[in-house]
Design an enzyme around this catalytic site. Structure first.
Site, mmCIF file in Angstrom:
data_model
loop_
_atom_site.group_PDB
_atom_site.id
_atom_site.type_symbol
_atom_site.label_atom_id
_atom_site.label_comp_id
_atom_site.label_asym_id
_atom_site.label_seq_id
_atom_site.Cartn_x
_atom_site.Cartn_y
_atom_site.Cartn_z
ATOM 1 N N ASP A 1 -11.982 35.792 43.402
ATOM 2 C CA ASP A 1 -12.609 36.109 42.012
ATOM 3 C C ASP A 1 -13.431 37.096 41.107
ATOM 4 O O ASP A 1 -13.548 37.476 42.610
ATOM 5 C CB ASP A 1 -13.291 34.147 42.454
ATOM 6 C CG ASP A 1 -13.355 33.618 40.703
ATOM 7 O OD1 ASP A 1 -12.811 34.748 39.778
ATOM 8 O OD2 ASP A 1 -14.112 32.412 40.563
ATOM 9 N N HIS B 1 -20.241 32.246 37.988
ATOM 10 C CA HIS B 1 -20.767 32.570 37.227
ATOM 11 C C HIS B 1 -22.297 32.994 37.059
ATOM 12 O O HIS B 1 -22.613 34.136 37.153
ATOM 13 C CB HIS B 1 -19.809 32.492 35.769
ATOM 14 C CG HIS B 1 -18.561 32.225 35.909
ATOM 15 N ND1 HIS B 1 -17.622 30.917 36.163
ATOM 16 C CD2 HIS B 1 -17.287 32.750 35.203
ATOM 17 C CE1 HIS B 1 -17.309 30.803 36.195
ATOM 18 N NE2 HIS B 1 -16.855 32.013 35.313
#
Length: 340
Positions: free
Chosen positions: A252, A181
């Site tokens: 993702d 992330h």
């Protein structure tokens, strides 16, 4: 109108005019919900009902609902333990752990579909090496064979409830410390090393009916220089050809730092789709979503996308159930008006 290859999110507890316009874009095919989209069970039913009413075929609706710290809906839902608890139970009593894993899958599948959600991005099939904080107790175990067995039991529970499964994060995120992330993780292991470890659960579930797979935003330079989600080597040569996976490949979230090597938002989406992803996710950035939807290459919608998306629909979300929910909502609204 066919569904497109993009999954986006929505702003809050009910659809806004901007949400509605975005969800009607021909490139959109699905919606992912977050904790901000949930206040109460009835409100969630109202939200998912309003999303389904927008399009035919209906947009698919997903959520990250693994258990533990990654469970978006709380009030009125069963609290699912972190998946590592199933691994600990396995160490004490394998039979009980398998039963618990099937039970978790069945509860997740039943409760989500009762509220109009087609599937959860679960199970996590990453190996717990004690390195990754972003994976941590989301992993089932440190042994890939145990992960495969428990993951298959959890998948069986989901299937029994009429819900398909999505394995993540292919080919394995647990070995690297960096959080994709926030950073670009690099895993220096060879394909042979990963085949004898991390790939074991992915292969087993791919061959036992897994509906979807989500690749990691991790680079494995000894296999390919691109992150797995942008790599035709990983997605087509290994996942499709070698492991025999025939389900839907979701990227993702393309807003993550681990996706930045592919360029800007539009470049990321095109790179993921060209590498072999069927559907790309972009979350928490409405402006970037609009840019991506307008800039995405106009490619023919592959017949395989419709087929694979259809597999991801909640089998317990029948037309009868949807009509019953609609009648329930109308009755509730009428009662509220009478009381008002």
């Amino acid at each position: 109108m066919r569904l497109g290859p993009v999954m986006v999110d929505v702003a809050g507890l009910a659809l806004t005019p901007d949400d509605i316009e975005r969800l009607q874009h021909p490139q959109v095919g699905g919606v992912i919900l977050f904790a901000r989209n949930f206040a109460a069970p009835l409100q969630l039913i109202q939200l998912t009902h309003s999303i389904r009413e927008l399009r035919m075929p209906h947009l698919v609706i997903a959520v990250d609902h693994e258990g533990g710290r990654v469970q978006r809906f709380r009030h009125g839902f069963t609290s699912i333990p972190p998946m590592s608890e199933l691994g600990k139970l396995w160490n004490r009593d394998p039979a009980q752990a398998l039963a618990a894993a099937r039970g978790c899958g069945f509860v997740i599948g039943s409760e989500l579909q009762a509220h109009g959600v087609d599937f959860s991005f679960a199970p996590v099939l990453d190996v717990d090496y004690g390195e990754s904080s972003v994976i941590g107790d989301r992993a089932l175990h440190s042994d890939p064979h145990t992960i495969a067995v428990l993951g298959e039991a959890l998948q069986a529970g989901l299937h029994a409830a009429g819900m398909n499964s999505v394995g993540k994060h292919f080919p394995g995120h647990g070995f690297v410390r960096a959080d994709s992330h926030l950073e670009m993780p690099v895993d220096d292991r060879t394909l042979a090393q990963m085949t004898s470890s991390d790939l074991i659960p992915f292969q087993r579930l791919a061959r036992s009916g897994m509906g979807g797979m989500m690749p990691a935003h991790v680079i494995y330079p000894k296999v390919d220089g691109k992150p797995a989600g942008f790599s035709a080597v990983w997605l087509q040569q290994i996942l499709r050809a070698k492991l025999g996976f025939d389900g839907l490949i979701f990227s993702d979230d393309l807003s993550m730092e681990g996706a930045s090597t592919a360029g800007g938002t539009v470049a990321r989406a095109n790179a993921a789709l060209n590498a072999g992803c069927d559907m790309v996710l972009l979350c928490n950035d409405p402006r970037a979503q609009d840019t991506m939807l307008e800039g995405l290459e106009r490619r023919p919608v592959a017949p395989t996308l419709a087929k694979r998306l259809e597999r991801m629909r909640g089998k317990a979300i029948s037309t009868v159930a949807l009509k019953a929910n609609a009648a329930y909502l109308a009755a509730t609204e009428n009662l509220a008006r009478v009381r008002g």
